[in-house]
Design an enzyme around this catalytic site. Structure first.
Site, PDB file in Angstrom:
ATOM      1  N   GLY A  10       0.758  -1.177   0.018  1.00  0.00           N
ATOM      2  CA  GLY A  10       0.189  -0.085  -0.126  1.00  0.00           C
ATOM      3  C   GLY A  10       0.785   1.127   0.006  1.00  0.00           C
ATOM      4  O   GLY A  10       2.016   1.115  -0.307  1.00  0.00           O
ATOM      5  N   ALA A  11       0.178   2.304   0.513  1.00  0.00           N
ATOM      6  CA  ALA A  11       0.808   3.669   0.408  1.00  0.00           C
ATOM      7  C   ALA A  11       1.508   4.123  -1.030  1.00  0.00           C
ATOM      8  O   ALA A  11       2.540   4.209  -1.331  1.00  0.00           O
ATOM      9  CB  ALA A  11       1.999   3.662   1.539  1.00  0.00           C
ATOM     10  N   HIS A  16       4.377   1.911  -7.859  1.00  0.00           N
ATOM     11  CA  HIS A  16       3.599   0.762  -7.788  1.00  0.00           C
ATOM     12  C   HIS A  16       2.593   0.931  -9.116  1.00  0.00           C
ATOM     13  O   HIS A  16       2.359  -0.143  -9.741  1.00  0.00           O
ATOM     14  CB  HIS A  16       2.588   0.868  -6.722  1.00  0.00           C
ATOM     15  N   GLY A 127       9.183  -4.639  -8.636  1.00  0.00           N
ATOM     16  CA  GLY A 127      10.119  -3.601  -8.640  1.00  0.00           C
ATOM     17  C   GLY A 127      11.604  -3.960  -8.897  1.00  0.00           C
ATOM     18  O   GLY A 127      11.948  -4.665  -7.857  1.00  0.00           O
ATOM     19  N   ASP A 130      13.562  -2.843  -5.668  1.00  0.00           N
ATOM     20  CA  ASP A 130      14.028  -3.761  -4.507  1.00  0.00           C
ATOM     21  C   ASP A 130      14.758  -5.072  -5.188  1.00  0.00           C
ATOM     22  O   ASP A 130      14.358  -6.013  -5.408  1.00  0.00           O
ATOM     23  CB  ASP A 130      12.622  -4.249  -3.619  1.00  0.00           C
TER      24      ASP A 130
END
Ligand code: AMP
Length: 258
Positions: A10-11, A16, A127, A130
């Site tokens: 989230g966030a 994202h 992604g 990371d």
């Protein structure tokens, strides 16, 4: 009908949403999960402070064209008596993130395995931001014969080069102004390595420059991109520069290709 999974905590930001966009290009349906996974936070890390913006997240996902959002409750993911985890080696034991966050990848791999199995998607988007996580999850899915193809998506950055991250919200204005130096420094190391400069020296010089600017580096290393093993020969095909640094109370990670 092809399906793609986008696991998140989230966030949500544009990074994202790029995963969603790439999912839509790869598959017919995109499923996004939102779950702040306690198992990947060590005691004293930012589990309680981690930003939670579920309503806004769902709106962003709707606008981005995602088809389904799955935001399970804690007990749904970890029912009473839960005690099984995924055990890891290889890229999960590279002395990078794993050295500083020893429980992290086991927590990530376990929840990701559960999500992969539950969703049964053809693809999953992760992604490159990371990078070690991308390698760990790719290996885990292959090793456990989970038929979900992991696809890496290039890092989305702010105009000044800072990799977008939910944790950037923790930065003060002054720290935010300093933060892009991390990406610039990684690019300098990549450029040095490309022209044949000594890798150990390039990395230690970079760590010193970051320290002078107020960062506290956990690590800054050049590794073989695929295995994350140390570089033994310059003829290795693809190399990656990876770093994690504290800036005040915020831990930033980033990486670039050589
Ligand atoms: P998180 O919510 O931080 O666990 O991230 C969920 C997914 O979004 C992971 O696969 C991350 O690598 C990916 N991600 C986070 N930030 C970025 C970014 N700036 N660019 C691309 N992907 C990202």
């Amino acid at each position: 009908m092809r399906t793609a999974l986008v696991p998140t905590m989230g966030a949500l930001h544009r990074g994202h949403l790029r995963l969603v966009e790439m999912g839509l290009r790869t598959a017919d349906r995109v499923v996004v999960t939102i779950f702040v996974n306690p198992q990947q936070f060590a005691p004293g890390e930012d589990l309680d402070a981690y930003p939670r913006t579920e309503k806004a997240d769902v709106e962003k996902l709707r606008a981005a064209g995602a088809h389904l959002v799955y935001a399970p409750a804690l007990l749904e993911m970890y029912p009473e008596g839960f005690c099984s985890t995924v055990s890891l080696a290889g890229p999960a034991k590279a002395d990078l993130e794993d050295k500083y966050r020893p429980q992290f990848f086991e927590g990530v791999a376990t929840v990701v395995a559960k999500l992969f199995i539950a969703a049964g998607c053809d693809y999953a988007m992760f992604g490159e931001k990371d990078f070690q996580q991308l390698k760990v999850v790719t290996r885990m899915a292959r090793d456990l014969s989970i038929p979900t193809g992991v696809i890496g998506v290039p890092t989305v950055r702010a105009d000044d080069g800072l990799a977008l991250s939910s944790r950037n919200e923790y930065l003060s204005d002054e720290e935010r102004a300093t933060a892009p130096l991390l990406h610039r420094t990684l690019q300098e190391v990549a450029a040095d390595v490309r022209v044949g400069k000594d890798i150990t020296r390039a990395c230690s010089g970079a760590r010193d420059r970051l320290k002078q600017a107020g960062f506290r580096p956990d690590y800054l290393e050049v590794r073989v991109a695929d295995s994350l093993a140390p570089v033994e020969s310059r003829s290795e095909t693809e190399l990656r520069v990876l770093a994690a640094c504290w800036l005040g109370k915020t831990r930033l990670i980033d990486n670039v290709a050589v």
